[in-house]
Design a protein around this motif. Structure first.
Motif, PDB file in Angstrom:
ATOM      1  N   UNK A 228       0.860  -1.186   0.000  1.00  0.00           N
ATOM      2  CA  UNK A 228       0.000   0.000   0.000  1.00  0.00           C
ATOM      3  C   UNK A 228       0.893   1.231   0.000  1.00  0.00           C
ATOM      4  N   UNK A 229       0.384   2.302  -0.590  1.00  0.00           N
ATOM      5  CA  UNK A 229       1.094   3.581  -0.593  1.00  0.00           C
ATOM      6  C   UNK A 229       0.139   4.661  -0.108  1.00  0.00           C
ATOM      7  N   UNK A 230       0.685   5.578   0.683  1.00  0.00           N
ATOM      8  CA  UNK A 230      -0.092   6.716   1.175  1.00  0.00           C
ATOM      9  C   UNK A 230       0.742   7.971   0.982  1.00  0.00           C
ATOM     10  N   UNK A 231       0.151   8.985   0.397  1.00  0.00           N
ATOM     11  CA  UNK A 231       0.836  10.259   0.229  1.00  0.00           C
ATOM     12  C   UNK A 231       0.648  11.117   1.471  1.00  0.00           C
ATOM     13  N   UNK A 232       1.690  11.878   1.827  1.00  0.00           N
ATOM     14  CA  UNK A 232       1.643  12.734   3.011  1.00  0.00           C
ATOM     15  C   UNK A 232       2.251  14.094   2.704  1.00  0.00           C
ATOM     16  N   UNK A 233       1.679  15.128   3.314  1.00  0.00           N
ATOM     17  CA  UNK A 233       2.229  16.475   3.152  1.00  0.00           C
ATOM     18  C   UNK A 233       3.504  16.657   3.961  1.00  0.00           C
ATOM     19  N   UNK A 234       3.673  15.835   5.023  1.00  0.00           N
ATOM     20  CA  UNK A 234       4.891  15.908   5.837  1.00  0.00           C
ATOM     21  C   UNK A 234       5.079  14.607   6.609  1.00  0.00           C
ATOM     22  N   UNK A 235       6.291  14.395   7.061  1.00  0.00           N
ATOM     23  CA  UNK A 235       6.577  13.223   7.909  1.00  0.00           C
ATOM     24  C   UNK A 235       5.842  13.343   9.239  1.00  0.00           C
ATOM     25  N   UNK A 236       5.738  14.566   9.760  1.00  0.00           N
ATOM     26  CA  UNK A 236       5.054  14.772  11.037  1.00  0.00           C
ATOM     27  C   UNK A 236       3.604  14.292  10.973  1.00  0.00           C
ATOM     28  N   UNK A 237       2.911  14.618   9.876  1.00  0.00           N
ATOM     29  CA  UNK A 237       1.510  14.197   9.731  1.00  0.00           C
ATOM     30  C   UNK A 237       1.413  12.674   9.719  1.00  0.00           C
ATOM     31  N   UNK A 238       2.325  12.028   9.015  1.00  0.00           N
ATOM     32  CA  UNK A 238       2.330  10.567   8.962  1.00  0.00           C
ATOM     33  C   UNK A 238       2.607   9.975  10.339  1.00  0.00           C
ATOM     34  N   UNK A 239       3.544  10.560  11.058  1.00  0.00           N
ATOM     35  CA  UNK A 239       3.886  10.074  12.395  1.00  0.00           C
ATOM     36  C   UNK A 239       2.685  10.156  13.326  1.00  0.00           C
TER      37      UNK A 239
END
Length: 196
Positions: A155-166
């Motif tokens: 699976x792949x997920x796009x994120x605006x930043x690493x912080x948001x993903x964390x």
């Protein structure tokens, strides 16, 4: 059938100066191959000695044909100088294929599931990321062959930043599955790579 070749190359430590010429050659070689659609690449955010390439092909046969060419042999020869251990390569059929909001995101999270066969459960769990702040979209698909002897879903997920993903960590949980997760900056800046 449009497919994505997932290629992970463990490289020698030392940063982009260690591998940039070889990677530039690889990208230029891929770009001119018949059946190549596009390539997204970058180092793993968690371990920059791993380079990840998502290479779009019109079909598996186009990539297999490329493997028989002098271009492929020359590319392999260039890469030998930087490869630290055996690369991993396999095909994935993403559904949906390459949504722009994911592949153009600042960071892309790749989640690799092994030990699970319930696609609906995996997709449902991954879809839970869509509602999280900073998630630009999700996609996923099965590897078209076993990976290390196991059926594998990516699976792949796009994120605006690493912080948001964390902050979204723990959202994805599939019973009975082992999951590996990492992030790739497909916008990784390397001087002289403009347009590749």
């Amino acid at each position: 059938m449009t497919v994505t070749e997932r290629l992970i190359i463990p490289v020698q430590a030392g940063g982009s100066e260690t591998w940039k010429e070889q990677v530039k050659s690889l990208l230029q070689t891929l770009k001119k191959q018949e059946g190549n659609i596009r390539t997204r690449w970058g180092p793993h955010a968690e371990d920059e000695t791993k380079l990840e390439f998502l290479i779009g092909w019109e079909n598996q046969e186009a990539q297999k044909k490329f493997e028989t060419t002098a271009d492929f042999a020359e590319m392999q020869s260039h890469l030998k100088a930087i490869v630290a251990s055996k690369p991993t390569s396999y095909f994935v059929e993403f559904k949906p294929y390459a949504p722009k909001e994911i592949i153009d995101a600042a960071f892309v999270q790749l989640l690799t599931f092994t030990g699970a066969t319930d696609e609906a459960a995996i997709r449902s769990s991954v879809d839970g990321l869509k509602g999280k702040d900073g998630c630009t979209g999700v996609s996923g698909g099965w590897a078209l062959s076993e990976v290390d002897g196991q059926k594998t879903f990516i699976a792949v997920a796009g994120w605006t930043s690493m912080d948001e993903s964390t902050r979204a960590k723990g959202t994805v949980n599939v019973a009975g599955a082992n999951m590996e997760s990492h992030h790739v900056n497909f916008r990784f800046p390397v001087k002289g790579f403009r347009g590749l």
